[in-house]
Design an enzyme around this catalytic site. Structure first.
Site, PDB file in Angstrom:
ATOM      1  N   LYS A 227       0.858  -1.179   0.000  1.00 48.10           N
ATOM      2  CA  LYS A 227       0.000   0.000   0.000  1.00 48.10           C
ATOM      3  C   LYS A 227       0.897   1.233   0.000  1.00 48.10           C
ATOM      4  O   LYS A 227       1.471   1.602   1.006  1.00 48.10           O
ATOM      5  CB  LYS A 227      -0.918   0.000   1.233  1.00 48.10           C
ATOM      6  CG  LYS A 227      -2.244   0.762   1.030  1.00 48.10           C
ATOM      7  CD  LYS A 227      -2.095   2.277   0.888  1.00 48.10           C
ATOM      8  CE  LYS A 227      -1.845   2.933   2.218  1.00 48.10           C
ATOM      9  NZ  LYS A 227      -1.790   4.440   2.081  1.00 48.10           N
TER      10      LYS A 227
ATOM     11  N   GLU B   6       9.080   0.801  11.745  1.00 45.95           N
ATOM     12  CA  GLU B   6      10.188   1.765  11.684  1.00 45.95           C
ATOM     13  C   GLU B   6       9.553   3.131  11.708  1.00 45.95           C
ATOM     14  O   GLU B   6       8.951   3.572  10.730  1.00 45.95           O
ATOM     15  CB  GLU B   6      11.028   1.535  10.425  1.00 45.95           C
ATOM     16  CG  GLU B   6      12.379   2.222  10.475  1.00 45.95           C
ATOM     17  CD  GLU B   6      12.362   3.588   9.811  1.00 45.95           C
ATOM     18  OE1 GLU B   6      12.148   4.591  10.548  1.00 45.95           O
ATOM     19  OE2 GLU B   6      12.550   3.654   8.596  1.00 45.95           O
TER      20      GLU B   6
ATOM     21  N   CYS C   4      13.849   9.720   7.835  1.00 44.72           N
ATOM     22  CA  CYS C   4      13.704   9.209   9.196  1.00 44.72           C
ATOM     23  C   CYS C   4      14.998   9.340   9.999  1.00 44.72           C
ATOM     24  O   CYS C   4      14.959   9.449  11.225  1.00 44.72           O
ATOM     25  CB  CYS C   4      13.267   7.750   9.162  1.00 44.72           C
ATOM     26  SG  CYS C   4      11.617   7.491   8.474  1.00 44.72           S
TER      27      CYS C   4
END
Length: 483
Positions: free
Chosen positions: A181, A253, A287
């Site tokens: 997705k 994560e 990130c």
């Protein structure tokens, strides 16, 4: 595919299920180029029944795929890598049009995705079991590793192709099948990827459903999904954690506020170069971007001056018009506003804005790379993940204090340090409570070493053999042979 928006072309996305493209009954989603505001892609919002069809297609394919020999799975992944190598510019252009990063940087992302495919193709052939001697004659125990089943891969918008690779390559190499997705902000590049999948993988092994949070919820809550692999925000990860049913496997994560420590013994020029790259690359939307920097008092002024100069020298531009730009537009208005809020908050608390500080003139979500000196520890930029092109800098005198301040903020994905002192090196490596620690460099993640966070940054590992092992389960076979 055109390398600009001048022709007004719009990429139409369709769910990719069992090797074919499917129309959706759900309402569509329009995605605009954050640099220009023009619509560049339209995608469906897959319904729960369409998600169910994709999961069932993956389940059907799993019955055969799980029994393919590793060499065959490796060959398919190599072929997928070769197919994507022939469409680097198509994939990269779609990324830039939707996400905003400069085209050259997007090309680099696609190449890292391809490298992950080839790496896990080879790892597929290195999954070993073991035999265990029994304490009774005539018995042998065999430990085998088997694929989990159908995997759901939820992928964010900041690296919309590379992060597909981390999940798809590991899962497929292990013998699992997957339903991906993509983010609703970056559907077009996933549509291009589906065309490569159609040419190289058996039907149903890799499927794509488009949509927003409701589609993702339907996918992760599906009872036939054996594991969910997610990369994204803490808030979304927490919602996903609550949505999974039964004993579904899960790896998260979730990013976090990543610190950097520069000691008095450090190569200041090297630290400036590293901080500039890791704080502002992809407009800070990484990130493992550096959010906050603690610099020893003896080199503080030189470091701040160097970082401010380097930030001001970066080229900020439309990533299609200037493929070699250092910084493109931000992807989302939410991130754009949050970055400005963090800058304003630091300014109100007495910090000094020594570079950048605001938007560029003209259209698009462009912000100048911003360096905030003398940032207090309670400033938003020092306590929250900005996810934009702004970094706070603060002084320290004792290394133990800097480490404590680095560890104090929620999250534990990556930390960085620059030092030329051996004792400082081992103190930093041992005491920084992060899943990844990079010293005298800013590349905290490499494809052949495990990558994952601690505490609020999630759990589980991607990359390395561990990234494949997370899609496997153990089976003990105790055999009585009588010999």
């Amino acid at each position: 595919m055109q390398a600009d928006d001048s022709d007004g072309s719009v990429l139409t996305c369709r769910n990719f299920v069992a090797g074919t493209w499917q129309d959706s009954a759900g309402p569509g989603i329009e995605r605009t180029n954050p640099a220009t505001g023009k619509v560049v892609a339209v995608a469906p919002r897959a319904t729960a029944s369409e998600v169910d069809a994709a999961v069932r297609a993956a389940g059907d394919a799993f019955r055969t795929w799980r029994r393919t020999v590793p060499a065959e799975r490796a060959a398919h992944l190599h072929r997928l890598g070769e197919a994507c190598a022939g469409r680097v510019d198509d994939l990269a252009t779609a990324i830039t049009r939707e996400q905003g990063k400069p085209l050259d940087e997007a090309r680099g992302e696609v190449r890292k995705f391809i490298a992950a495919l080839h790496y896990y193709a080879e790892e597929a052939t290195r999954v070993y079991g073991r035999t265990i001697p029994n304490d009774t004659p005539g018995f042998t125990s065999i430990v085998e590793k088997e694929p989990l089943g159908v995997v759901a891969g939820i992928v964010p918008w900041n690296y919309p192709i590379e992060l597909v690779g981390w999940k798809l390559a590991g899962a497929v190499a292990a013998g699992c099948t997957i339903v991906i997705k993509p983010s609703e902000y970056t559907p077009g590049c996933a549509q291009v990827l589906s065309e490569c999948l159609a040419r190289t993988l058996p039907p149903g092994v890799a499927n794509i459903v488009f949509g927003d949070g409701s589609t993702g919820q339907a996918l992760v809550a599906h009872p036939h999904v054996a594991k969910v692999g997610f990369t994204g925000s803490l808030a979304t990860g927490q919602a996903l954690y609550r949505a999974v049913t039964g004993v579904t496997g899960l790896s998260l994560e979730l990013g976090g506020s990543c610190p950097m420590i520069v000691t008095g013994s450090a190569d200041v020029a090297g630290a400036v170069q590293g901080a500039t790259r890791r704080a502002f690359r992809n407009a800070g939307q990484i990130c493992i971007a550096i959010n906050r920097i603690y610099v020893h008092d003896s080199v503080y002024d030189a470091f701040v001056e160097g970082l401010a100069t380097a930030a001001d020298a970066l080229t900020v531009a439309d990533g299609l018009a200037n493929p070699a730009a250092d910084v493109g537009s931000l992807t989302m208005d939410e991130t754009y506003r949050r970055t400005l809020d963090h800058i304003a908050d630091a300014d109100k608390r007495g910090a000094r804005i020594v570079a950048g500080g605001g938007p560029l003139e003209g259209p698009g979500l462009f912000l100048r790379p911003t360096v905030i000196a003398d940032a207090p520890d309670d400033a938003l930029v020092m306590t929250e993940e900005t996810f934009g092109p702004a970094v706070g800098v603060a002084r320290f005198t004792e290394l133990t204090d800097a480490i404590d301040r680095a560890n104090r903020v929620p999250g534990g994905l990556a930390a960085y340090a620059y030092t030329n002192d051996t004792r400082e090196t081992f103190a930093l490596a041992g005491e920084l409570d992060f899943g990844n620690v990079a010293i005298n460099n800013v590349d905290a993640g490499i494809i052949n070493a495990p990558y994952g966070g601690r505490r609020e940054s999630g759990f589980g590992s991607e990359h390395g053999p561990e990234g494949l092992e997370s899609y496997l389960q153990l089976k003990h076979v105790r055999l009585r042979h009588g010999a």
